[in-house]
Design a protein around this motif. Structure first.
Motif, PDB file in Angstrom:
ATOM      1  N   VAL A  76       2.265   1.690 -14.610  1.00  0.00           N
ATOM      2  CA  VAL A  76       2.259   3.025 -15.227  1.00  0.00           C
ATOM      3  C   VAL A  76       0.867   3.635 -15.156  1.00  0.00           C
ATOM      4  N   GLU A  77      -0.147   2.872 -15.517  1.00  0.00           N
ATOM      5  CA  GLU A  77      -1.511   3.404 -15.536  1.00  0.00           C
ATOM      6  C   GLU A  77      -2.014   3.728 -14.130  1.00  0.00           C
ATOM      7  N   SER A  78      -1.655   2.898 -13.161  1.00  0.00           N
ATOM      8  CA  SER A  78      -2.046   3.170 -11.778  1.00  0.00           C
ATOM      9  C   SER A  78      -1.365   4.431 -11.260  1.00  0.00           C
ATOM     10  N   PHE A  79      -0.078   4.568 -11.566  1.00  0.00           N
ATOM     11  CA  PHE A  79       0.665   5.734 -11.074  1.00  0.00           C
ATOM     12  C   PHE A  79       0.185   7.017 -11.748  1.00  0.00           C
ATOM     13  N   ILE A  80      -0.134   6.951 -13.034  1.00  0.00           N
ATOM     14  CA  ILE A  80      -0.682   8.115 -13.732  1.00  0.00           C
ATOM     15  C   ILE A  80      -1.989   8.540 -13.067  1.00  0.00           C
ATOM     16  N   ALA A 118      -4.047  -5.821 -12.373  1.00  0.00           N
ATOM     17  CA  ALA A 118      -3.614  -6.436 -13.633  1.00  0.00           C
ATOM     18  C   ALA A 118      -4.276  -7.788 -13.868  1.00  0.00           C
ATOM     19  N   GLU A 119      -5.073  -8.254 -12.890  1.00  0.00           N
ATOM     20  CA  GLU A 119      -5.740  -9.556 -12.995  1.00  0.00           C
ATOM     21  C   GLU A 119      -4.737 -10.656 -13.328  1.00  0.00           C
ATOM     22  N   LEU A 120      -3.686 -10.715 -12.506  1.00  0.00           N
ATOM     23  CA  LEU A 120      -2.622 -11.688 -12.714  1.00  0.00           C
ATOM     24  C   LEU A 120      -2.927 -12.971 -11.954  1.00  0.00           C
ATOM     25  N   ASP A 121      -2.798 -14.063 -12.634  1.00  0.00           N
ATOM     26  CA  ASP A 121      -3.046 -15.374 -12.014  1.00  0.00           C
ATOM     27  C   ASP A 121      -1.730 -15.971 -11.536  1.00  0.00           C
ATOM     28  N   VAL A 122      -1.000 -15.208 -10.726  1.00  0.00           N
ATOM     29  CA  VAL A 122       0.290 -15.656 -10.177  1.00  0.00           C
ATOM     30  C   VAL A 122       0.377 -15.196  -8.726  1.00  0.00           C
ATOM     31  N   SER A 123       1.380 -15.696  -8.028  1.00  0.00           N
ATOM     32  CA  SER A 123       1.533 -15.360  -6.618  1.00  0.00           C
ATOM     33  C   SER A 123       2.166 -13.991  -6.443  1.00  0.00           C
ATOM     34  N   SER A 124       2.035 -13.446  -5.214  1.00  0.00           N
ATOM     35  CA  SER A 124       2.673 -12.170  -4.892  1.00  0.00           C
ATOM     36  C   SER A 124       4.183 -12.264  -5.048  1.00  0.00           C
ATOM     37  N   ALA A 168       5.582 -10.889 -22.256  1.00  0.00           N
ATOM     38  CA  ALA A 168       4.182 -10.478 -22.140  1.00  0.00           C
ATOM     39  C   ALA A 168       3.787 -10.168 -20.694  1.00  0.00           C
ATOM     40  N   ARG A 169       4.220 -11.032 -19.744  1.00  0.00           N
ATOM     41  CA  ARG A 169       3.822 -10.795 -18.355  1.00  0.00           C
ATOM     42  C   ARG A 169       4.451  -9.526 -17.803  1.00  0.00           C
ATOM     43  N   LYS A 170       5.703  -9.304 -18.146  1.00  0.00           N
ATOM     44  CA  LYS A 170       6.364  -8.064 -17.702  1.00  0.00           C
ATOM     45  C   LYS A 170       5.674  -6.838 -18.301  1.00  0.00           C
ATOM     46  N   GLN A 171       5.271  -6.927 -19.555  1.00  0.00           N
ATOM     47  CA  GLN A 171       4.552  -5.815 -20.183  1.00  0.00           C
ATOM     48  C   GLN A 171       3.241  -5.540 -19.451  1.00  0.00           C
ATOM     49  N   LYS A 172       2.542  -6.599 -19.079  1.00  0.00           N
ATOM     50  CA  LYS A 172       1.264  -6.437 -18.397  1.00  0.00           C
ATOM     51  C   LYS A 172       1.460  -5.785 -17.029  1.00  0.00           C
ATOM     52  N   ILE A 173       2.507  -6.200 -16.337  1.00  0.00           N
ATOM     53  CA  ILE A 173       2.799  -5.626 -15.020  1.00  0.00           C
ATOM     54  C   ILE A 173       3.223  -4.170 -15.168  1.00  0.00           C
ATOM     55  N   VAL A 183       5.106 -11.826  -8.662  1.00  0.00           N
ATOM     56  CA  VAL A 183       4.972 -10.422  -9.068  1.00  0.00           C
ATOM     57  C   VAL A 183       6.125  -9.597  -8.504  1.00  0.00           C
ATOM     58  N   ARG A 184       6.494  -9.855  -7.235  1.00  0.00           N
ATOM     59  CA  ARG A 184       7.616  -9.108  -6.638  1.00  0.00           C
ATOM     60  C   ARG A 184       8.902  -9.371  -7.407  1.00  0.00           C
ATOM     61  N   ASN A 185       9.102 -10.616  -7.828  1.00  0.00           N
ATOM     62  CA  ASN A 185      10.310 -10.945  -8.607  1.00  0.00           C
ATOM     63  C   ASN A 185      10.318 -10.219  -9.949  1.00  0.00           C
ATOM     64  N   GLU A 186       9.159 -10.187 -10.593  1.00  0.00           N
ATOM     65  CA  GLU A 186       9.056  -9.485 -11.878  1.00  0.00           C
ATOM     66  C   GLU A 186       9.308  -7.984 -11.685  1.00  0.00           C
ATOM     67  N   MET A 187       8.751  -7.429 -10.596  1.00  0.00           N
ATOM     68  CA  MET A 187       8.958  -6.004 -10.322  1.00  0.00           C
ATOM     69  C   MET A 187      10.422  -5.724 -10.012  1.00  0.00           C
ATOM     70  N   ALA A 188      11.066  -6.639  -9.311  1.00  0.00           N
ATOM     71  CA  ALA A 188      12.495  -6.470  -9.012  1.00  0.00           C
ATOM     72  C   ALA A 188      13.311  -6.495 -10.292  1.00  0.00           C
ATOM     73  N   ASP A 189      12.929  -7.374 -11.219  1.00  0.00           N
ATOM     74  CA  ASP A 189      13.655  -7.452 -12.495  1.00  0.00           C
ATOM     75  C   ASP A 189      13.446  -6.179 -13.317  1.00  0.00           C
ATOM     76  N   LEU A 190      12.204  -5.672 -13.323  1.00  0.00           N
ATOM     77  CA  LEU A 190      11.939  -4.412 -14.033  1.00  0.00           C
ATOM     78  C   LEU A 190      12.706  -3.249 -13.406  1.00  0.00           C
TER      79      LEU A 190
END
Length: 345
Positions: free
Chosen positions: A15-19, A34-40, A5-10, A43-50
């Protein structure tokens, strides 16, 4: 591949920002969007995984991430929610298209113009498939002392005209004889059945009257052939030249393909019946490898008919394009359906 779910939200936020902006998305701006209640760092780790999974790329070392075609595909299939056109928007579409509701061709050209205007992209529309259509009515219009026009009106609303010439003097009485005899023979006949053997058989039935009809019969055969062929209406091709994510040479190649009506119609008719999105290399044509094609079909009398489609860069607002296409398709189907119900007699 199913994402948590968190990866989908990110991914959705990227995608929406880039569009919307066309700019790479960084982790700090993403947290706010994305109104994420997590640290930068999270988020960077999730983006790296994506990125490792092929959903994102980093254009430059210091830049944020941008979505790949795989990301757009996942977003369209699993995340995106299509927002229907508003009531006022639907009324605008209906009012605009009613102004050009004289024939299926004029309706579809109006629809193509309107879609291109609303999306700022190239749009195409195909006329109803005529293979299963039948002759609804044949009419005649005198154009000269020895010439007249055969008007073939098909059950799908398509109207085709063909001129013919006679060696004898054409009078209203002669055209009335043609009208009565030919409608008795051709009314209800499938367009695809009207070929040379059919014409020869019809001529034999008319006996001596057929001596006056060779030009008329050939005009009807040609009109029936034209009525069953798929035509393409289009608009906004030059908009591709100014699309920010398509270079000049690519845009020129896309436009050259779109101007090839035979190949374009073949591709469109092979698209799914339901609303579909082909992204980049998913397209069957190499000319469209850097483009996306969004399509849907309008229905006439409840049966899927021709295609409405938008062609543009991979970075397009798919939600908005789909909602516009589907709304226009509803109105187009209604208007063409009303034409087929008209009594031409």
């Amino acid at each position: 591949m199913e994402l948590a779910a968190r990866k989908q939200k990110i991914l959705s936020a990227i995608v929406e920002s880039f569009i919307r902006t066309g700019e790479p998305v960084g982790s700090k701006s993403l947290i706010n969007e994305a109104e994420l209640d997590v640290s930068s760092a999270t988020v960077r780790n999730e983006m790296a995984d994506l990125t490792n999974k092929g959903f994102l790329v980093q254009p430059h070392t210091s830049a944020g991430r941008v979505p790949t075609e795989q990301a757009y595909r996942y977003y369209v299939d699993n995340i995106m929610k299509v927002t229907p056109v508003s009531q006022s928007g639907r009324e605008y579409i209906e009012t605009t298209l009613y102004r050009s509701a004289d024939s299926p061709e004029s309706i579809l050209q109006g629809a193509s113009d309107l879609i291109s205007q609303l999306t700022d992209l190239a749009s195409v529309a195909t006329t109803p498939d005529g293979e299963e259509s039948r002759v609804h009515r044949i009419s005649f219009v005198q154009t000269g002392s020895h010439t007249a026009m055969a008007v073939v009106i098909a059950s799908n609303g398509i109207i085709k005209t063909k001129l013919f010439r006679c060696e004898f003097l054409i009078t209203p009485e002669i055209l009335e004889v043609f009208d009565k005899a030919l409608n008795k023979t051709f009314s209800g006949v499938k367009l695809s059945s009207i070929n040379q053997p059919f014409i020869q058989t019809a001529a034999a039935r008319f006996g001596e009257l057929s001596l006056f009809m060779p030009g008329v019969l050939m005009a009807i055969m040609d009109g029936a052939k034209s009525a069953r062929e798929i035509s393409v209406c289009h608009s906004g091709y030059t908009r591709l030249m100014f699309a920010p994510d398509i270079d000049f040479l690519t845009a020129r190649g896309v436009i050259e393909f779109l101007n090839n009506e035979h190949d374009l119609a073949s591709m469109l008719e092979n698209l799914p019946i339901d609303t579909s999105v082909s992204i980049g290399y998913e397209n069957s044509r190499t000319e469209l490898a850097q483009s996306s094609v969004v399509s849907t079909r309008y229905a006439v009398d409840g049966k899927p008919s021709g295609v409405l489609a938008v062609v543009g860069p991979v970075r397009m607002d798919y939600d908005r394009v789909i909602s516009i296409l589907e709304s226009v398709a509803d109105t187009v189907g209604t208007l063409i359906g009303e034409l087929t119900d008209i009594d031409f007699y």
